[in-house]
Design a protein around this motif. Structure first.
Motif, PDB file in Angstrom:
ATOM      1  N   TYR A 398      37.394  42.639  38.760  1.00 20.65           N
ATOM      2  CA  TYR A 398      36.349  41.683  39.340  1.00 20.65           C
ATOM      3  C   TYR A 398      35.968  41.995  40.821  1.00 20.65           C
ATOM      4  O   TYR A 398      35.296  40.837  41.388  1.00 20.65           O
ATOM      5  CB  TYR A 398      36.590  40.342  39.008  1.00 20.65           C
ATOM      6  N   SER A 399      36.536  42.952  41.176  1.00 24.53           N
ATOM      7  CA  SER A 399      36.305  43.149  42.806  1.00 24.53           C
ATOM      8  C   SER A 399      34.838  43.556  43.109  1.00 24.53           C
ATOM      9  O   SER A 399      34.093  43.835  42.201  1.00 24.53           O
ATOM     10  CB  SER A 399      37.216  44.292  43.210  1.00 24.53           C
ATOM     11  N   ASN A 400      34.567  43.193  44.335  1.00 24.30           N
ATOM     12  CA  ASN A 400      33.015  43.375  44.818  1.00 24.30           C
ATOM     13  C   ASN A 400      32.108  42.463  43.930  1.00 24.30           C
ATOM     14  O   ASN A 400      30.922  43.035  43.962  1.00 24.30           O
ATOM     15  CB  ASN A 400      32.862  44.725  44.883  1.00 24.30           C
ATOM     16  N   ASN A 401      32.350  41.325  43.482  1.00 29.38           N
ATOM     17  CA  ASN A 401      31.430  40.425  43.183  1.00 29.38           C
ATOM     18  C   ASN A 401      31.067  39.325  44.079  1.00 29.38           C
ATOM     19  O   ASN A 401      30.472  38.442  43.515  1.00 29.38           O
ATOM     20  CB  ASN A 401      32.043  39.852  41.795  1.00 29.38           C
ATOM     21  N   GLY A 402      31.483  39.396  45.159  1.00 31.36           N
ATOM     22  CA  GLY A 402      31.119  38.456  46.235  1.00 31.36           C
ATOM     23  C   GLY A 402      31.968  37.125  46.212  1.00 31.36           C
ATOM     24  O   GLY A 402      31.872  36.088  47.035  1.00 31.36           O
ATOM     25  N   VAL A 403      33.134  37.168  45.524  1.00 28.80           N
ATOM     26  CA  VAL A 403      34.254  36.088  45.434  1.00 28.80           C
ATOM     27  C   VAL A 403      35.646  36.751  45.581  1.00 28.80           C
ATOM     28  O   VAL A 403      36.062  37.651  44.837  1.00 28.80           O
ATOM     29  CB  VAL A 403      33.957  35.510  44.078  1.00 28.80           C
ATOM     30  N   PRO A 404      36.324  36.422  46.621  1.00 27.88           N
ATOM     31  CA  PRO A 404      37.500  36.653  46.891  1.00 27.88           C
ATOM     32  C   PRO A 404      38.451  36.905  45.589  1.00 27.88           C
ATOM     33  O   PRO A 404      38.497  36.145  44.591  1.00 27.88           O
ATOM     34  CB  PRO A 404      38.421  35.620  47.794  1.00 27.88           C
ATOM     35  N   ASP A 405      39.365  38.081  45.454  1.00 26.46           N
ATOM     36  CA  ASP A 405      39.772  38.287  44.128  1.00 26.46           C
ATOM     37  C   ASP A 405      41.009  37.259  43.638  1.00 26.46           C
ATOM     38  O   ASP A 405      40.975  36.930  42.464  1.00 26.46           O
ATOM     39  CB  ASP A 405      40.596  39.592  44.144  1.00 26.46           C
ATOM     40  N   ILE A 406      41.549  36.609  44.735  1.00 29.16           N
ATOM     41  CA  ILE A 406      42.375  35.561  44.345  1.00 29.16           C
ATOM     42  C   ILE A 406      41.661  34.364  43.651  1.00 29.16           C
ATOM     43  O   ILE A 406      42.234  33.851  42.669  1.00 29.16           O
ATOM     44  CB  ILE A 406      43.375  35.278  45.505  1.00 29.16           C
ATOM     45  N   LEU A 407      40.685  34.112  44.002  1.00 20.17           N
ATOM     46  CA  LEU A 407      39.723  33.089  43.481  1.00 20.17           C
ATOM     47  C   LEU A 407      39.397  33.319  41.920  1.00 20.17           C
ATOM     48  O   LEU A 407      39.177  32.470  41.128  1.00 20.17           O
ATOM     49  CB  LEU A 407      38.560  32.590  44.205  1.00 20.17           C
ATOM     50  N   ASP A 408      38.733  34.610  41.668  1.00 18.82           N
ATOM     51  CA  ASP A 408      38.487  35.130  40.383  1.00 18.82           C
ATOM     52  C   ASP A 408      39.846  34.967  39.499  1.00 18.82           C
ATOM     53  O   ASP A 408      39.776  34.529  38.357  1.00 18.82           O
ATOM     54  CB  ASP A 408      38.317  36.436  40.570  1.00 18.82           C
ATOM     55  N   GLU A 409      41.195  35.206  39.958  1.00 25.38           N
ATOM     56  CA  GLU A 409      42.153  35.112  39.251  1.00 25.38           C
ATOM     57  C   GLU A 409      42.661  33.728  38.747  1.00 25.38           C
ATOM     58  O   GLU A 409      42.858  33.450  37.559  1.00 25.38           O
ATOM     59  CB  GLU A 409      43.355  36.130  39.881  1.00 25.38           C
ATOM     60  N   VAL A 410      42.476  32.891  39.997  1.00 26.27           N
ATOM     61  CA  VAL A 410      42.909  31.479  39.793  1.00 26.27           C
ATOM     62  C   VAL A 410      41.971  30.879  38.678  1.00 26.27           C
ATOM     63  O   VAL A 410      42.289  30.017  37.682  1.00 26.27           O
ATOM     64  CB  VAL A 410      42.937  30.638  41.118  1.00 26.27           C
ATOM     65  N   LYS A 411      40.453  31.273  38.507  1.00 19.48           N
ATOM     66  CA  LYS A 411      39.684  30.736  37.799  1.00 19.48           C
ATOM     67  C   LYS A 411      39.845  31.022  36.427  1.00 19.48           C
ATOM     68  O   LYS A 411      39.839  30.088  35.455  1.00 19.48           O
ATOM     69  CB  LYS A 411      38.312  31.179  38.236  1.00 19.48           C
ATOM     70  N   TYR A 412      40.584  31.854  36.112  1.00 22.19           N
ATOM     71  CA  TYR A 412      40.946  32.467  34.585  1.00 22.19           C
ATOM     72  C   TYR A 412      41.876  31.318  34.152  1.00 22.19           C
ATOM     73  O   TYR A 412      41.821  31.236  32.936  1.00 22.19           O
ATOM     74  CB  TYR A 412      41.550  33.921  34.605  1.00 22.19           C
ATOM     75  N   GLU A 413      42.959  31.139  35.159  1.00 18.55           N
ATOM     76  CA  GLU A 413      43.977  30.082  34.618  1.00 18.55           C
ATOM     77  C   GLU A 413      43.347  28.460  34.308  1.00 18.55           C
ATOM     78  O   GLU A 413      43.730  28.051  33.436  1.00 18.55           O
ATOM     79  CB  GLU A 413      45.280  29.922  35.537  1.00 18.55           C
ATOM     80  N   LEU A 414      42.402  28.165  35.378  1.00 12.80           N
ATOM     81  CA  LEU A 414      41.919  27.072  35.273  1.00 12.80           C
ATOM     82  C   LEU A 414      40.937  26.995  34.064  1.00 12.80           C
ATOM     83  O   LEU A 414      40.873  25.824  33.601  1.00 12.80           O
ATOM     84  CB  LEU A 414      40.937  26.724  36.744  1.00 12.80           C
ATOM     85  N   ASP A 415      40.264  28.027  33.863  1.00 11.42           N
ATOM     86  CA  ASP A 415      39.407  27.724  32.558  1.00 11.42           C
ATOM     87  C   ASP A 415      40.072  27.538  31.330  1.00 11.42           C
ATOM     88  O   ASP A 415      39.660  26.796  30.462  1.00 11.42           O
ATOM     89  CB  ASP A 415      38.609  29.276  32.232  1.00 11.42           C
TER      90      ASP A 415
END
Length: 451
Positions: A398-415
């Motif tokens: 999910y890199s280079n999507n305009g969102v810091p990679d750490i937030l992309d990863e946390v979102k997977y858990e929060l979903d």
């Protein structure tokens, strides 16, 4: 790989579940009556006893803890004994359990085990030395008739299964079918535990046993101006020479003497310090000695930790459940989609669909709201405090999507956590199979999911 494992040890958040499954096991335990005078030689004086503070002479319960499953109990030290005050024995034999961790069993070795027990009501109990995970089966166990007078329980056993570096000693004090039907509020007392290795002549050493060096240090490395120390194990250490050498050429870059020799009673080791703080030249090194071997390779430099945050986020990605993982990102940790079936609400026949997602727990393939929420909180707090430290170009899917990679990863858990929340606002505790899986890849676990 060594560095990657080191990162995991630093960053994994472990959710521990303690339980005691049932499996018949035999031992040659006998239960002769005895008196306290028969155990005057205190176990605390015996450095070979595998149980620390075994006579509770220091006024604490030491490393003992409780597990309950429908029962309730409190541990305390009363007059130099382990007192298990049981207010509710529950309905299962392991509804109340006192347990001890912190010893190891080796294949082919023979052991002796004994302890004193008495209670203010006569009842039945069970002791077990068991695997701490999977099906919790016992390596050895036996029932015990607990009386008002002190009884000495004694057994010997051989470890016939694979060596276990972290088994568990359990005392099951719940409700037994062959015991009194109404126990009421009562206390069971234990004292003078004794677990000894009596014969290691047939000890089996695994073919894949890992030899670890006697020089321990930070394998990730040291920044240029950091304090730099290694811990050396051995005997007669003080004043012995050590060197720090270039890992490739072997050229000596620093020489010193070991200092601060001391004994560690818990690990039964003698250690000393190799201090090479004054070495500030960037490079890759090893600490070597004439008598105690050499260390793993390590680095010195101002940027030795620059990849640490990237590897942390990559590790959380490697724990993803319910989707396939990119081999280019996680290598051998890659797997196909797993745990995609419907979940059954515990205690009912009701099925819930689409509970995919979230992170596997650090030690098993369960998914836990409490541990997941704590991990997500910590990662979000790290980002909130230091947003500039987290990039969007860390070679993740999910890199280079305009969102810091750490937030992309946390979102997977929060979903996934949102899926675990019900319409009334309550949240299911966990999503697991009935028992922990064996050492297999997650997509190979086919047992039903329980919510």
């Amino acid at each position: 790989m060594k560095k990657y494992i080191a990162y995991l040890m630093c960053l994994v958040m472990v959710s521990a579940f303690f339980g005691c499954g049932k499996k018949d096991a035999s031992s040659d335990a006998s239960k002769p009556d005895t008196t306290e005078a028969a155990t005057e030689a205190t176990a605390s004086e015996d450095t070979d006893n595998m149980i620390m503070n075994a006579d509770f002479s220091d006024g604490t319960v030491g490393k003992w803890n409780t597990y309950t499953n429908g029962g309730s109990a409190v541990l305390s030290n009363k007059a130099g004994e382990l007192a298990v005050h049981i207010t509710d024995p529950g309905s299962l034999d392991y509804a109340v359990q006192a347990y001890y961790d912190g010893f190891a069993l080796d294949t082919g070795c023979d052991y002796s085990f004994s302890f004193d027990v008495h209670s203010d009501v006569e009842r039945v109990g069970e002791w077990r030395i068991q695997i701490n995970g999977s099906d919790y089966h016992a390596y050895t166990s036996d029932k015990m008739e607990i009386k008002n007078d002190v009884t000495r329980v004694e057994a010997t056993f051989s470890m016939t299964e694979a060596s276990d570096p972290a088994p568990r000693l359990c005392l099951n004090l719940g409700m037994f079918d062959d015991g009194p039907a109404d126990l009421g509020d009562h206390t069971v007392f234990f004292d003078n535990f004794d677990l000894h290795l009596v014969d290691d002549s047939n000890k089996v050493v695994a073919d894949d046993a890992v030899e670890t060096p006697d020089i321990n240090l930070n394998q990730i490395g040291y920044r240029t101006d950091d304090v730099k120390k290694a811990v050396v194990r051995g005997e007669s250490l003080d004043g012995k020479a050590f060197k720090v050498v270039d890992a490739k050429s072997g050229d000596v870059k620093f020489e010193g003497k070991l200092t601060g020799e001391m004994s560690n009673g818990s690990s039964k080791e003698t250690v000393a310090i190799a201090d090479f703080t004054d070495l500030k030249e960037a490079g890759n090194y090893k600490v070597v000695t004439d008598d105690f071997g050499e260390s793993y390779e390590f680095a010195i430099g101002d940027k030795v930790y620059e990849d640490l945050l990237k590897d942390a986020v990559k590790w959380y990605y490697s724990q993803r459940c319910g989707c396939s993982l990119d081999k280019k990102v996680v290598g051998d940790f890659a797997h196909e989609a797993c745990h995609t079936g419907d979940a059954t609400i515990y205690g009912t026949n009701k099925k819930v669909k689409n509970m995919n997602g979230g992170w596997h727990d650090a030690g098993d393939y369960g998914r836990y709201v409490v541990a997941g929420a704590k991990a997500a909180y910590d990662l979000l707090l790290a980002y909130e405090n230091n947003p500039e430290a987290f990039g969007d170009d860390w070679d993740m899917p999910y890199s280079n999507n305009g969102v810091p990679d750490i937030l992309d990863e946390v979102k997977y858990e929060l979903d996934w956590m949102l899926k675990m929340q019900t319409k009334d606002g309550g949240v299911y505790h966990k999503l697991t199979t009935a028992a922990f899986a064996e050492t297999v890849m997650p997509e190979e676990v086919k047992e039903d999911l329980i919510l």
